[in-house]
Design an enzyme around this catalytic site. Structure first.
Site, PDB file in Angstrom:
ATOM      1  N   LYS A 293       0.840  -1.193   0.000  1.00 37.86           N
ATOM      2  CA  LYS A 293       0.000   0.000   0.000  1.00 37.86           C
ATOM      3  C   LYS A 293       0.877   1.245   0.000  1.00 37.86           C
ATOM      4  O   LYS A 293       1.860   1.322   0.717  1.00 37.86           O
ATOM      5  CB  LYS A 293      -0.901   0.009   1.232  1.00 37.86           C
ATOM      6  N   GLU A 381     -20.006  -7.092   8.829  1.00 38.82           N
ATOM      7  CA  GLU A 381     -21.008  -6.377   9.616  1.00 38.82           C
ATOM      8  C   GLU A 381     -22.076  -7.305  10.180  1.00 38.82           C
ATOM      9  O   GLU A 381     -22.576  -7.090  11.294  1.00 38.82           O
ATOM     10  CB  GLU A 381     -21.649  -5.285   8.766  1.00 38.82           C
ATOM     11  N   ARG A 409     -25.868  -3.663   5.526  1.00 36.61           N
ATOM     12  CA  ARG A 409     -25.532  -5.044   5.187  1.00 36.61           C
ATOM     13  C   ARG A 409     -25.975  -6.025   6.263  1.00 36.61           C
ATOM     14  O   ARG A 409     -26.000  -7.237   6.030  1.00 36.61           O
ATOM     15  CB  ARG A 409     -24.016  -5.157   4.974  1.00 36.61           C
TER      16      ARG A 409
END
Length: 656
Positions: A293, A381, A409
């Site tokens: 990253k 979630e 979700r």
């Protein structure tokens, strides 16, 4: 002028300017591709430093994106990005270089894949874990139509924690379609020797010779009378045993995928050779790519979490352009995190749960001070909600901190696992309402609608950052499910009370008296409503202003009394109108037989809100001070302006 002449040839000679689509990329010499990668990073840094956006993730996939566009025919094949916060290089390579300057700006390019924007944006994304399932559906459709095409899903290691990703993997192994899943792993740390060896073996073992040998040996062994199947099973186990020492791919192999990797994600020659080999293979394949990253930009490499999503910043130092002074107002997220830490010190039942967003939800401090009561469960979630329900069963007080748009979700888990059993789980919905440049996948404008109709659920909204503390205390002592939402960004800078008090459930707050119209506001619309009311008073219109506080249950006594006194009610919310706060008020008035009361509603109409500056979006939908003033002023003009009346103000209740 001389400097302009020097710059223009340099700009026009960039390789990136010569790539108007994937076919142009295929025409470049292999030796030019590293330079193209450098130019792409330079372009991303230049634009994101001015416009903000997702930086570290995009810098990390530049070579991977080039390799995929180089090898596959994206006019025939299909490329799906998971979440989509790593698609900037993809946009630059698919004819959107000139528009890239408008990234995340009103009317400009989206920061995520968007089907309306380009035929190369195959599937719109913004939430995690969707790529494998959607790509598998595309692959199955191609098979049903008799079309020969490769479908590639690029998914990060974080998104792999989503249950939906494994559901997709499970079916993909069963259907056996030509699906290539690229696992972009930017968290795993592997030693250089193991990485180089694994990369070499993967490139060799995916070559045509190795695959032909494997398939021919399988056919040969299975034809041997009596012993063929046993020999084949032994050979297969031996291959898996050997690969298990070198790669973490056994799980994927068991799910029916051919596993390839890990591959060094910044070696274009390795990536291209591997994908060329994989393109010749059939069935579901998982290619494991190791990336870094923030690759190519020092500040982002050293702090990828901070540079995951950033506002405008100084390119040289990496510092935000708008340095915040010490006296600026705290963000709602900061107030939530600090208040929860204070609560946890006083109450050892308090537990914090988040879904891969400890920084975004303000829980990093909590995680350090109370590591045994903090849970980051990844991008899951649904699991977060049911896990919290289990904690609540045993007497703990879980605070589930999830962005409003992501809690969508877990709707069934909220209904079935929390509310049906009336468990005292507290839901902290950060980033509620309009959030700005991330656009329709991230605006939190539906939570009133999907929460208020669930039995046993209480829905609260503070008017400012100080009231947030009291709302949290209300949630802590509540004996039933309670959700509270708060917006992205800074509060108003109001003083923060040191002592908190629970707010009586279902009690709003009358902030301003008035007998011409009652403005029922909630959350972020309360202060603009007060400001609009003050302006209306200067035009002879006296508006009562209520801080609704509760979407459910409503303050029925206050709302009905003001409705009868004024005969006009204006509701204002930063939420979808269908099923929102205003709908709840209409339902209340109808149930109480107050059909003569005239009601108008301000909020988000039946649309998905596009990306853009929050202030501009609120102005468009008429939920800022000017919009509220105009709505009342036009309404009163239609019916004839009232005579000016003397109104007694309760000054103690006017401050926000």
């Amino acid at each position: 002028m001389v400097e302009d002449k020097k710059e223009m040839p340099s700009y026009l000679s960039r390789l990136l300017d010569q790539v108007g689509g994937p076919n142009d990329l295929k025409g470049l010499e292999p030796k030019d591709l590293p330079e193209l990668a450098r130019e792409i990073r330079e372009e991303i840094l230049s634009v994101v430093s001015r416009c903000g956006g997702h930086l570290a993730s995009n810098l990390g996939v530049v070579e991977l994106t080039i390799a995929l566009h180089r090898v596959f025919d994206l006019e025939r094949d299909r490329l799906v990005w998971d979440v989509g916060h790593q698609c900037y290089a993809h946009k630059l390579l698919t004819g959107r270089l000139e528009e890239f300057q408008t990234l995340r700006q009103w009317g400009g390019l989206s920061g995520f894949p968007k089907r309306e924007e380009s035929p190369f944006d195959v599937f719109g994304t913004g939430h995690a874990g969707t790529s494998i399932s959607s790509a598998l559906g595309i692959a199955e459709a191609k098979s049903m139509k008799g079309e020969k095409a490769k479908v590639i899903a690029v998914i990060g290691d974080g998104s792999m924690t989503a249950g939906l990703a494994f559901e997709g993997l499970n079916q993909a192994g069963m259907l056996d379609r030509d699906l290539i899943v690229v696992l972009n792993d930017n968290e795993m740390s592997i030693s250089p020797n193991v990485g180089a060896l694994a990369s070499y073996l993967s490139r060799v073992m995916t070559g045509q010779l190795a695959n032909r040998f494997r398939n021919e040996m399988k056919s040969f062994l299975q034809t041997l009378p009596g012993l063929g199947q046993s020999f084949y099973r032994w050979a297969k186990h031996a291959e898996e045993f050997f690969k298990g020492f070198l790669t973490p791919g056994v799980l994927f192999e068991e799910l029916g995928f051919k596993y390839v990797g890990p591959i060094e994600g910044h070696r274009l020659d390795h990536l291209i050779e591997t994908f060329e080999n994989v393109a010749e293979m059939d069935g579901p394949i998982l290619v494991h790519v190791i990336t870094k990253k923030g690759k190519g930009y020092g500040p982002a490499e050293s702090d990828p979490a901070h540079f995951h999503g950033v506002g405008a910043f100084d390119l040289r130092s990496g510092r935000p352009l708008q340095q915040l002074s010490h006296g600026r107002a705290k963000t709602y997220t900061e107030v939530f995190g600090r208040t929860l830490c204070r609560m946890a010190r006083r109450d050892d039942r308090v537990v914090a749960i988040t879904a891969a967003m400890p920084g975004g939800t303000g829980l990093e401090g909590f995680s350090k001070k109370f590591p045994n009561r903090f849970y980051d469960i990844g991008i899951a979630e649904q699991h977060a909600v049911t896990f919290a329900a289990g904690l609540a069963v045993e007497g703990f007080k879980p605070f589930v901190a999830i962005y409003s748009t992501f809690l969508q979700r877990a709707y069934d888990e909220i209904v079935h696992d929390v509310c049906l059993q009336n468990l005292p789980v507290a839901f902290a919905l950060d980033r509620a309402g309009i959030v700005g440049e991330d656009g329709p996948t991230h605006h939190g404008v539906f939570d009133f609608c999907y929460l208020r109709h669930i039995p046993n659920m209480v829905v609260m909204v503070p008017k400012d950052e100080n009231e947030l503390q009291h709302v949290m205390e209300t949630a802590r002592v509540a004996q039933s499910p309670l959700a509270f939402r708060y917006p992205r960004g800074r509060g108003y800078g109001v003083p923060l009370d040191r002592q908190w008090r629970p707010i009586e459930i279902g009690k709003g707050e009358l902030l301003r008296h008035g007998d011409h119209v009652a403005i029922l506001a909630i959350g972020s619309t309360v202060l603009p409503s007060l400001e609009a009311a003050e302006e209306l008073a200067r035009h002879g219109i006296q508006a009562a202003v209520v801080n609704g506080r509760f979407v459910k249950p409503l303050d029925t006594e206050l709302i009905c009394r003001l409705s009868e006194e004024t005969g006009r009610v204006l509701t204002v919310e930063e939420n979808a109108l269908e099923g929102g706060f205003g709908s709840a008020v209409l339902e209340l008035l109808q149930a109480r037989g107050l059909d003569a009361v005239k009601v108008r509603r301000l909020g988000i109409p039946d649309v998905f809100v596009e990306h853009g500056p929050p202030e501009r979006l609120r102005r468009i939908y008429g939920i800022d001070k000017a919009g509220i003033f105009n709505a009342v002023d036009e309404w009163m003009s239609e019916e004839g302006r009232p005579e000016r009346k003397a109104v007694v103000f309760d000054l103690k209740k006017i401050s926000v």
